[in-house]
Design an enzyme around this catalytic site. Sequence first.
Site, short mmCIF file in Angstrom:
data_model
loop_
_atom_site.label_atom_id
_atom_site.label_comp_id
_atom_site.label_asym_id
_atom_site.label_seq_id
_atom_site.Cartn_x
_atom_site.Cartn_y
_atom_site.Cartn_z
N ASN A 7 -5.38 -4.56 4.78
CA ASN A 7 -4.33 -3.91 5.56
C ASN A 7 -4.90 -2.62 6.15
O ASN A 7 -5.02 -1.61 5.46
CB ASN A 7 -3.15 -3.60 4.61
CG ASN A 7 -2.04 -2.85 5.29
OD1 ASN A 7 -2.01 -2.73 6.52
ND2 ASN A 7 -1.10 -2.34 4.50
N LYS A 9 -3.57 -0.70 8.30
CA LYS A 9 -2.51 0.26 8.67
C LYS A 9 -2.79 0.79 10.07
O LYS A 9 -3.16 0.01 10.94
CB LYS A 9 -2.41 1.37 7.62
CG LYS A 9 -2.29 0.79 6.21
CD LYS A 9 -1.95 1.81 5.18
CE LYS A 9 -1.89 1.13 3.81
NZ LYS A 9 -1.52 2.01 2.73
N HIS A 87 6.69 -3.35 3.27
CA HIS A 87 5.74 -2.36 2.74
C HIS A 87 6.46 -1.03 2.47
O HIS A 87 7.33 -0.63 3.23
CB HIS A 87 4.59 -2.16 3.73
CG HIS A 87 3.43 -1.43 3.12
ND1 HIS A 87 3.45 -0.07 2.90
CD2 HIS A 87 2.23 -1.87 2.65
CE1 HIS A 87 2.31 0.28 2.34
NE2 HIS A 87 1.55 -0.79 2.18
N GLU A 156 3.07 -3.83 -5.30
CA GLU A 156 2.38 -2.58 -4.99
C GLU A 156 3.18 -1.41 -5.54
O GLU A 156 4.15 -0.96 -4.91
CB GLU A 156 2.26 -2.40 -3.48
CG GLU A 156 1.45 -3.45 -2.77
CD GLU A 156 0.89 -2.92 -1.46
OE1 GLU A 156 -0.33 -2.83 -1.35
OE2 GLU A 156 1.68 -2.55 -0.58
N GLY A 162 -2.75 4.53 -2.09
CA GLY A 162 -3.52 5.62 -1.50
C GLY A 162 -3.73 6.82 -2.42
O GLY A 162 -4.11 7.90 -1.97
N LEU A 217 -4.05 -6.87 -2.07
CA LEU A 217 -3.68 -6.29 -0.78
C LEU A 217 -4.36 -4.92 -0.76
O LEU A 217 -4.02 -4.04 -1.54
CB LEU A 217 -2.16 -6.17 -0.66
CG LEU A 217 -1.59 -5.55 0.62
CD1 LEU A 217 -2.16 -6.19 1.87
CD2 LEU A 217 -0.07 -5.67 0.64
N GLY A 219 -5.76 -1.50 1.19
CA GLY A 219 -5.62 -0.62 2.34
C GLY A 219 -6.92 0.12 2.61
O GLY A 219 -7.88 -0.45 3.13
#
Length: 237
Positions: A7, A9, A87, A156, A162, A217, A219
């Site tokens: 992902n 973003k 999300h 998640e 993050g 998944l 990021g």
Amino acid sequence: MKYFVCNFKNKLVKDDIVRYNNRLSEIESKKVKLVIVPSLPFLAFFDKNGYSIGSQDISSFMDKTITGEVTGEQLKSLGVEYVIVGHSERREYKHEINIDFINKINNAIESGIKVIYCIGETLKDKEEGNTYMVLEKQISEVLNNVEVKNIIIAYEPVWAIGTGRIPQVKEIKDTVEFIKDIIEENYDTRLDVLYGGSVNKDNIASINAIKCVDGFLVGGASTSIDSLESLLLEIEK
Ligand code: PGA
């Protein structure tokens, strides 16, 4: 075979994307089903050679002419196979709610696009001991209103996204099992469940060892091709 969903973003610009796509052809991803999810304008830059592409969004509207929206039919025409819905960043910053997720899922399924439906507790939910209750609510309020097929769940924890922090391996295992069990109880089907939130090269092997986790998944750690390569190597070991 486990999923590995990247992902991006709102990261990377055109030159990065072109370079990324070129390098992808050198990467062996025999052990994972790789799905690249770039920003919408870059979907067409990926050649899908040995991997699939996914979209970060899909319109929640049907049969309406709306500036700035992208329909399932348009995504499908680009070869998009997956779309991320629910999300936590969309929940928080775009104020998307269940009815948006329901409409988006219905639009995706109607267009033959698989949905990656994201759920997860906040730190407050966790600290108050409400994780399972929150997850069950996020599942039932949406899945009760859609056809439960072609849906993959991404667990998640919001506090892990993050941040560099992840739950204990045992917590991930128990939570993923809980998600699978309540879905089986209520919808009589077993859905794949991915883990997302601060997956990196130091923790991916331990998450990969959890049998019930059907993939990742990812990021931040997926936005550099070198980093992607090292993550995939960890899984190959
Ligand atoms: P992260 O993001 O890997 O950067 O924590 C995961 C996600 O938000 O899907």
